[in-house]
Design an enzyme around this catalytic site. Structure first.
Site, PDB file in Angstrom:
ATOM      1  N   LYS A 106       0.834  -1.216   0.000  1.00 37.37           N
ATOM      2  CA  LYS A 106       0.000   0.000   0.000  1.00 37.37           C
ATOM      3  C   LYS A 106       0.864   1.260   0.000  1.00 37.37           C
ATOM      4  CE  LYS A 106      -2.849   0.648   3.674  1.00 37.37           C
ATOM      5  NZ  LYS A 106      -2.784   1.944   4.370  1.00 37.37           N
ATOM      6  N   SER A 107       1.838   1.310   0.893  1.00 39.84           N
ATOM      7  CA  SER A 107       2.681   2.515   0.979  1.00 39.84           C
ATOM      8  C   SER A 107       3.386   2.783  -0.349  1.00 39.84           C
ATOM      9  CB  SER A 107       3.754   2.329   2.057  1.00 39.84           C
ATOM     10  OG  SER A 107       3.179   2.303   3.331  1.00 39.84           O
ATOM     11  N   ARG A 119       2.859   5.940  -3.248  1.00 41.33           N
ATOM     12  CA  ARG A 119       3.994   6.773  -3.652  1.00 41.33           C
ATOM     13  C   ARG A 119       4.270   6.678  -5.142  1.00 41.33           C
ATOM     14  NH1 ARG A 119       4.291   5.687   1.642  1.00 41.33           N
ATOM     15  NH2 ARG A 119       5.604   6.942   3.032  1.00 41.33           N
ATOM     16  N   GLY A 135      -5.039   7.791   5.443  1.00 41.74           N
ATOM     17  CA  GLY A 135      -4.204   8.808   6.088  1.00 41.74           C
ATOM     18  C   GLY A 135      -2.962   9.114   5.264  1.00 41.74           C
ATOM     19  N   ARG A 149      -8.639  12.305  12.323  1.00 42.57           N
ATOM     20  CA  ARG A 149      -7.206  12.060  12.543  1.00 42.57           C
ATOM     21  C   ARG A 149      -6.373  13.351  12.495  1.00 42.57           C
ATOM     22  NH1 ARG A 149      -5.390   6.890   9.257  1.00 42.57           N
ATOM     23  NH2 ARG A 149      -3.553   7.206  10.583  1.00 42.57           N
ATOM     24  N   GLN A 203       4.913   9.307   7.201  1.00 45.79           N
ATOM     25  CA  GLN A 203       3.982  10.160   6.450  1.00 45.79           C
ATOM     26  C   GLN A 203       4.411  11.612   6.542  1.00 45.79           C
ATOM     27  OE1 GLN A 203       0.068   9.187   7.921  1.00 45.79           O
ATOM     28  NE2 GLN A 203       0.036   7.229   6.862  1.00 45.79           N
ATOM     29  N   ASP A 208       2.441  -0.899  11.895  1.00 47.76           N
ATOM     30  CA  ASP A 208       1.132  -1.376  11.408  1.00 47.76           C
ATOM     31  C   ASP A 208       0.848  -2.825  11.798  1.00 47.76           C
ATOM     32  OD1 ASP A 208       0.588   1.060  10.306  1.00 47.76           O
ATOM     33  OD2 ASP A 208       1.265   0.519   8.289  1.00 47.76           O
ATOM     34  N   LYS A 230      -4.333   5.857  14.777  1.00 54.43           N
ATOM     35  CA  LYS A 230      -4.432   5.172  13.476  1.00 54.43           C
ATOM     36  C   LYS A 230      -5.898   5.186  13.033  1.00 54.43           C
ATOM     37  CE  LYS A 230      -0.079   4.340  13.055  1.00 54.43           C
ATOM     38  NZ  LYS A 230       0.655   5.123  12.052  1.00 54.43           N
ATOM     39  N   ARG A 269      -7.099  -3.502   9.902  1.00 57.29           N
ATOM     40  CA  ARG A 269      -6.109  -4.389  10.528  1.00 57.29           C
ATOM     41  C   ARG A 269      -6.644  -5.042  11.804  1.00 57.29           C
ATOM     42  NH1 ARG A 269      -2.128  -3.464   6.952  1.00 57.29           N
ATOM     43  NH2 ARG A 269      -1.571  -1.321   6.453  1.00 57.29           N
TER      44      ARG A 269
HETATM   45  C1  S3P Z   1       2.736   4.949   6.315  1.00 53.87           C
HETATM   46  C2  S3P Z   1       3.314   5.364   7.503  1.00 53.87           C
HETATM   47  C3  S3P Z   1       2.801   4.948   8.829  1.00 53.87           C
HETATM   48  C4  S3P Z   1       1.862   3.755   8.704  1.00 53.87           C
HETATM   49  C5  S3P Z   1       0.874   3.899   7.589  1.00 53.87           C
HETATM   50  C6  S3P Z   1       1.585   4.051   6.267  1.00 53.87           C
HETATM   51  C7  S3P Z   1       3.301   5.449   5.054  1.00 53.87           C
HETATM   52  O1  S3P Z   1       2.087   6.019   9.395  1.00 53.87           O
HETATM   53  O2  S3P Z   1       1.192   3.552   9.931  1.00 53.87           O
HETATM   54  O3  S3P Z   1       0.010   2.793   7.522  1.00 53.87           O
HETATM   55  O4  S3P Z   1       2.967   4.901   3.974  1.00 53.87           O
HETATM   56  O5  S3P Z   1       4.112   6.379   5.103  1.00 53.87           O
HETATM   57  P1  S3P Z   1       2.808   7.166  10.277  1.00 53.87           P
HETATM   58  O6  S3P Z   1       3.661   7.978   9.402  1.00 53.87           O
HETATM   59  O7  S3P Z   1       1.677   7.971  10.863  1.00 53.87           O
HETATM   60  O8  S3P Z   1       3.577   6.421  11.337  1.00 53.87           O
END
Ligand code: S3P
Length: 439
Positions: A28-29, A33, A101, A129, A175, A321, A348, A394
């Site tokens: 996902k991350s 990006r 988020g 959030r 993030q 996560d 979260k 999750r």
């Molecule tokens: C993520 C960073 C994390 C993670 C989120 C994905 C990202 O959050 O919990 O699921 O893709 O950069 P935080 O930056 O708030 O720790």
């Protein structure tokens, strides 16, 4: 739950054996990006292994709303026809980030240096959030951003005159780091960010692949503004955070082992492996050769007898996560497990400490909710019962896996958001041996 509640839920019969080979969906991350960097790059970016989850589709639609042409020749293949950051156009409608988020925070950084205004909104969970952790440092760069008491909607008044800053992050957040790097690309001068503990570095790695010079020194990362991005090819590995549910499932119930293929094993993501190994888990990695931006491996896991541990604080951001499913492993490990320094779990998709503590209590597990973590006495298995996921993907998947070690059925409420990160979870879990149905 009242009888009018039509939100989907899982029912999982107790017991079962896990085995075979699985490939979980894309990361996902990295998918978020790849879309965003493709959207501000010049030239085409081809993404393979893209996660077709609701969160990444929110990012995809938002980019389309900003004028980026995107094609999807197959569900897991996306071609982004970027024309450079200067080609983005303002959206007259608010950009809806859904449950994501990551999308909201990274778009704040990406849109702050644009010449047009934007409004970012999301679903009920996202609208609660905290966004000041990004808005604050962006204002120091000269951005004009308003939140509603720190939360969305986020109103961005486009300001193409941002300047780089030297920023020490108070929270370990990839993030926040990523949002500021994206803003730094559109700012004058150098943007430098230091983190209190290492966090996932996908943005830094991927910027390199798009031709941006990123400097890393100790705990800080910096870049010069104004560097152009060149479209490229991105191969998205299977998401370690999705694999995590099956790693724990296999520790509970894979007598003959389970093989997870092609999983992303970036060391800033795999803190869970270290935690589980300290508990006595039989987990073996077969790393793939090559020089891809992100390391991958096949992961083989066998049923193991686990014992409780005190989780070292430095591992927390590297497993941020994975705590919902880690707490399930801890509840089955002999003895006590303590996690501290994990207050970020409270902000979260839901308050994951509170949601896991109350769900574990429903299933008869002795635990204490701490300000910044959880204490669990494990080893006596799970009873059955009905657990509320609070709409958190999750939490829902973690309790579904718990049923493998339960004495009666486990029902999990409000599971539609599983599709944000893991479309097809119930089907894949069934194929692996979990007796799960969606009602
Ligand atoms: C993520 C960073 C994390 C993670 C989120 C994905 C990202 O959050 O919990 O699921 O893709 O950069 P935080 O930056 O708030 O720790």
């Amino acid at each position: 739950m009242n009888s009018a509640d039509i939100r989907p839920r899982f029912r999982v019969a107790p017991g079962g054996r896990i085995g075979g080979e699985l490939t979980v969906p894309g990361d996902k991350s990295i998918s978020h990006r790849a879309l965003m960097l493709g959207g501000i790059a010049a030239g085409d970016t081809e993404i393979n292994g893209f996660l077709e989850g609701a969160d990444c589709l929110s990012t995809l639609r938002a980019l389309q709303g900003l004028g980026v042409r995107i094609e999807r020749p197959a569900p897991e293949r996306v071609v982004v026809h970027g024309a450079g950051a200067a080609a983005l156009i303002g959206s007259s409608a608010p950009l809806d980030m859904g449950n994501a988020g990551t999308a909201m925070r990274l778009f704040m950084g990406l849109l702050a240096p644009q010449p047009f205004d934007s409004v970012l909104i999301g679903d009920e969970s996202l609208m609660r959030r905290p966004m000041e952790r990004v808005a604050g440092p962006l204002r120091q760069m000269g951005a004009r951003i308003e939140t509603r008491e720190g939360r969305p909607p986020v109103h961005i008044r486009g300001t193409p005159t941002l300047h780089g800053i030297d920023f020490r992050m108070p929270v370990a957040s990839a993030q926040v780091k990523s949002a500021l790097l994206l803003a730094g690309l559109g700012a004058s001068g150098r943007t430098r960010i230091s983190e209190p503990a290492p966090t996932r570095d996908h943005t830094e790695r991927m910027l390199g692949a798009f031709g941006v010079a990123v400097h890393r020194e100790g705990s800080s990362v910096s870049l010069e503004g104004g560097q152009p991005l060149r479209g490229t090819q991105v191969q998205v590995p299977a998401d370690f955070s999705s694999a995590a549910f099956f790693i724990v499932a296999a520790l509970l119930a894979a007598e003959d082992g389970l093989l997870l293929r092609n999983v992303g094993v970036n060391p800033t993501r795999t803190g869970l492996l270290e935690m589980l190994k300290r508990m006595g888990a039989d987990i073996r990695l077969q790393p793939h050769a090559g020089v891809a931006a992100e390391p991958t491996a096949d992961i083989e896991v066998r049923k193991s007898r686990l014992r409780g541990i005190h989780v070292p604080r430095e591992l927390v951001p590297l497993a941020i996560d994975e705590f919902p499913i880690f707490f399930i492993a801890a509840a089955l490990a002999e003895g006590e497990t303590t996690v501290r320094g994990a207050e970020e779990l409270r902000v979260k998709e839901t308050d994951r400490l509170a949601a896991m503590s109350s769900g574990l209590s429903v299933l008869g597990v002795d635990n204490h909710l701490l300000d910044d973590g959880l204490w669990i006495r494990g080893g006596s298995g799970f009873g059955g019962g009905t657990v509320d996921s609070h709409g958190d993907h999750r939490i829902a998947m973690a309790f579904a896996i718990a049923a493998l070690a339960a004495r009666a059925p486990v029902e999990i409420l409000d599971v539609a958001n599983v599709a944000t990160s893991f479309p097809g979870f119930p089907e894949l879990a069934r194929a692996a041996g979990l007796a799960i149905e969606t009602l």
